[in-house]
Scaffold this motif. Sequence first.
Motif, PDB file in Angstrom:
ATOM      1  N   ALA A 185       4.066   9.486  -5.227  1.00 50.39           N
ATOM      2  CA  ALA A 185       4.843  10.289  -4.286  1.00 50.39           C
ATOM      3  C   ALA A 185       5.566   9.394  -3.289  1.00 50.39           C
ATOM      4  O   ALA A 185       6.687   9.695  -2.869  1.00 50.39           O
ATOM      5  N   ASP A 186       4.928   8.288  -2.903  1.00 47.70           N
ATOM      6  CA  ASP A 186       5.537   7.336  -1.963  1.00 47.70           C
ATOM      7  C   ASP A 186       5.244   5.929  -2.446  1.00 47.70           C
ATOM      8  O   ASP A 186       4.189   5.366  -2.155  1.00 47.70           O
ATOM      9  N   ARG A 187       6.181   5.351  -3.172  1.00 46.02           N
ATOM     10  CA  ARG A 187       5.972   4.015  -3.731  1.00 46.02           C
ATOM     11  C   ARG A 187       6.019   2.934  -2.650  1.00 46.02           C
ATOM     12  O   ARG A 187       5.659   1.788  -2.916  1.00 46.02           O
ATOM     13  N   ASP A 188       6.450   3.299  -1.447  1.00 41.81           N
ATOM     14  CA  ASP A 188       6.511   2.322  -0.360  1.00 41.81           C
ATOM     15  C   ASP A 188       5.219   2.272   0.444  1.00 41.81           C
ATOM     16  O   ASP A 188       5.119   1.509   1.407  1.00 41.81           O
ATOM     17  N   ALA A 189       4.243   3.082   0.075  1.00 39.25           N
ATOM     18  CA  ALA A 189       2.974   3.095   0.821  1.00 39.25           C
ATOM     19  C   ALA A 189       1.808   3.302  -0.140  1.00 39.25           C
ATOM     20  O   ALA A 189       0.988   4.199   0.033  1.00 39.25           O
ATOM     21  N   ILE A 190       1.723   2.462  -1.166  1.00 39.83           N
ATOM     22  CA  ILE A 190       0.620   2.507  -2.123  1.00 39.83           C
ATOM     23  C   ILE A 190      -0.592   1.818  -1.494  1.00 39.83           C
ATOM     24  O   ILE A 190      -0.503   0.683  -1.030  1.00 39.83           O
ATOM     25  N   ARG A 191      -1.728   2.507  -1.499  1.00 40.49           N
ATOM     26  CA  ARG A 191      -2.916   1.956  -0.837  1.00 40.49           C
ATOM     27  C   ARG A 191      -3.703   1.045  -1.781  1.00 40.49           C
ATOM     28  O   ARG A 191      -3.831   1.322  -2.972  1.00 40.49           O
ATOM     29  N   VAL A 192      -4.226  -0.032  -1.210  1.00 43.75           N
ATOM     30  CA  VAL A 192      -5.115  -0.937  -1.932  1.00 43.75           C
ATOM     31  C   VAL A 192      -6.333  -1.201  -1.054  1.00 43.75           C
ATOM     32  O   VAL A 192      -6.207  -1.473   0.142  1.00 43.75           O
ATOM     33  N   ARG A 193      -7.512  -1.066  -1.646  1.00 35.40           N
ATOM     34  CA  ARG A 193      -8.773  -1.336  -0.959  1.00 35.40           C
ATOM     35  C   ARG A 193      -9.618  -2.265  -1.822  1.00 35.40           C
ATOM     36  O   ARG A 193      -9.572  -2.196  -3.043  1.00 35.40           O
ATOM     37  N   THR A 194     -10.429  -3.077  -1.165  1.00 38.75           N
ATOM     38  CA  THR A 194     -11.389  -3.931  -1.873  1.00 38.75           C
ATOM     39  C   THR A 194     -12.760  -3.751  -1.242  1.00 38.75           C
ATOM     40  O   THR A 194     -12.895  -3.727  -0.014  1.00 38.75           O
ATOM     41  N   ARG A 195     -13.778  -3.635  -2.112  1.00 37.20           N
ATOM     42  CA  ARG A 195     -15.162  -3.563  -1.665  1.00 37.20           C
ATOM     43  C   ARG A 195     -15.946  -4.690  -2.346  1.00 37.20           C
ATOM     44  O   ARG A 195     -15.782  -4.911  -3.552  1.00 37.20           O
ATOM     45  N   VAL A 196     -16.776  -5.366  -1.580  1.00 38.25           N
ATOM     46  CA  VAL A 196     -17.668  -6.394  -2.119  1.00 38.25           C
ATOM     47  C   VAL A 196     -19.093  -5.906  -1.912  1.00 38.25           C
ATOM     48  O   VAL A 196     -19.519  -5.679  -0.764  1.00 38.25           O
ATOM     49  N   ASN A 197     -19.793  -5.700  -3.013  1.00 40.83           N
ATOM     50  CA  ASN A 197     -21.154  -5.148  -2.969  1.00 40.83           C
ATOM     51  C   ASN A 197     -21.198  -3.848  -2.159  1.00 40.83           C
ATOM     52  O   ASN A 197     -22.136  -3.597  -1.399  1.00 40.83           O
ATOM     53  N   GLY A 198     -20.144  -3.047  -2.317  1.00 38.64           N
ATOM     54  CA  GLY A 198     -20.087  -1.745  -1.668  1.00 38.64           C
ATOM     55  C   GLY A 198     -19.487  -1.742  -0.277  1.00 38.64           C
ATOM     56  O   GLY A 198     -19.158  -0.681   0.257  1.00 38.64           O
ATOM     57  N   GLU A 199     -19.336  -2.899   0.339  1.00 39.63           N
ATOM     58  CA  GLU A 199     -18.783  -2.976   1.698  1.00 39.63           C
ATOM     59  C   GLU A 199     -17.260  -3.041   1.640  1.00 39.63           C
ATOM     60  O   GLU A 199     -16.682  -3.882   0.947  1.00 39.63           O
ATOM     61  N   LEU A 200     -16.591  -2.157   2.374  1.00 40.79           N
ATOM     62  CA  LEU A 200     -15.131  -2.156   2.438  1.00 40.79           C
ATOM     63  C   LEU A 200     -14.660  -3.364   3.241  1.00 40.79           C
ATOM     64  O   LEU A 200     -14.984  -3.492   4.421  1.00 40.79           O
ATOM     65  N   VAL A 201     -13.896  -4.259   2.603  1.00 48.09           N
ATOM     66  CA  VAL A 201     -13.459  -5.480   3.271  1.00 48.09           C
ATOM     67  C   VAL A 201     -11.935  -5.591   3.371  1.00 48.09           C
ATOM     68  O   VAL A 201     -11.420  -6.358   4.192  1.00 48.09           O
ATOM     69  N   GLN A 202     -11.208  -4.853   2.544  1.00 48.04           N
ATOM     70  CA  GLN A 202      -9.750  -4.835   2.612  1.00 48.04           C
ATOM     71  C   GLN A 202      -9.270  -3.386   2.526  1.00 48.04           C
ATOM     72  O   GLN A 202      -9.775  -2.619   1.703  1.00 48.04           O
ATOM     73  N   ASP A 203      -8.285  -3.031   3.353  1.00 49.46           N
ATOM     74  CA  ASP A 203      -7.740  -1.675   3.340  1.00 49.46           C
ATOM     75  C   ASP A 203      -6.350  -1.718   3.954  1.00 49.46           C
ATOM     76  O   ASP A 203      -6.192  -1.924   5.152  1.00 49.46           O
ATOM     77  N   ASP A 204      -5.341  -1.542   3.121  1.00 45.93           N
ATOM     78  CA  ASP A 204      -3.955  -1.622   3.594  1.00 45.93           C
ATOM     79  C   ASP A 204      -3.085  -0.860   2.609  1.00 45.93           C
ATOM     80  O   ASP A 204      -3.582  -0.353   1.593  1.00 45.93           O
ATOM     81  N   THR A 205      -1.802  -0.778   2.893  1.00 49.34           N
ATOM     82  CA  THR A 205      -0.857  -0.169   1.954  1.00 49.34           C
ATOM     83  C   THR A 205       0.334  -1.103   1.775  1.00 49.34           C
ATOM     84  O   THR A 205       0.550  -2.031   2.576  1.00 49.34           O
ATOM     85  N   SER A 206       1.120  -0.821   0.754  1.00 49.84           N
ATOM     86  CA  SER A 206       2.296  -1.643   0.494  1.00 49.84           C
ATOM     87  C   SER A 206       3.328  -1.559   1.615  1.00 49.84           C
ATOM     88  O   SER A 206       4.248  -2.375   1.674  1.00 49.84           O
ATOM     89  N   ALA A 207       3.172  -0.576   2.524  1.00 47.84           N
ATOM     90  CA  ALA A 207       4.040  -0.518   3.703  1.00 47.84           C
ATOM     91  C   ALA A 207       3.842  -1.737   4.600  1.00 47.84           C
ATOM     92  O   ALA A 207       4.713  -2.061   5.413  1.00 47.84           O
TER      93      ALA A 207
END
Length: 286
Positions: A185-207
């Motif tokens: 729906a919005d290719r300019d704000a695609i979200r990417v998250r990373t978890r290491v052993n279940g802990e959220l360590v990265q959270d951002d969007t392509s914006a």
Amino acid sequence: MRVVTTDAGLGRLEDGAVALLDTAFPHVGAVLEQEGSLRCLASCAVRRRIPLEEATLVAPLGRPRAVWGVGLNYVSKAARTGRGLPEQPILYLAASSGVTAPGARVVIPQSATEPDYEGEIAVIVGRRLYRATESEVWPAIAGVTAANDMTARDIMRATGTPALAKSHPGFTPLGPSVRTAEDFADRDAIRVRTRVNGELVQDDTSAGMIFPVPDLLSRLSWFTALEPGDIVLTGTPAGTGQDRACFLADGDEVRVEVDGVLPLVTRIVRPTDASQHDHRPTEPVS
């Protein structure tokens, strides 16, 4: 449309199951080489359906012809490291032999003392791009998938060469599924998250990108031709192990989540004396 490559062939994700398609194409890369997009798969007849949890998913594109990447492409990452915003993309070409399947165990070589994860949005080229304008980029992109652009930080410091720090076997997990570009729906704000052993360590969007996807691929295409099936890794946001001074250990599980794409899970193996390293329990791949 969401597409997967299984050990039984190509499939569409439909209602929590894999609809195996009646096609001779072995993987997504083969489709793009001939068709230039994944649209033909939308009308393929279904041979049979299998529950997603029973499917064995493999690297969606086989072995891509080229894997391009960019360093320092998120404002959050630049802020965390205290570096200024680059005026031009910091580009590199990694060995395609580093691509591995989702759910794989990645063996860290003993020479790499600071192995790191980098959760990223990977874009897949569908049609040839050469000296392309920004407006020509998204129409030529076949789809998006998740990537873990692993990096040996110590090797990067020692050599100054991203390709050497990122090209060990298994250092580029991709997948598991591909979401077609027009599905966002919005290719300019695609979200990417990373978890290491279940802990959220990265959270951002392509914006938060310094060089958004159309700008990045347009710039790259003025120096090389991007061909069908090529992968462009679009950079990683703040929260890597480098930022946290916490590198990957034996038994760690890294999970990269990109909007609309099945989670990409990678498990880390360090073949050293078990008594000297942290062995953490992991959960089954979901």
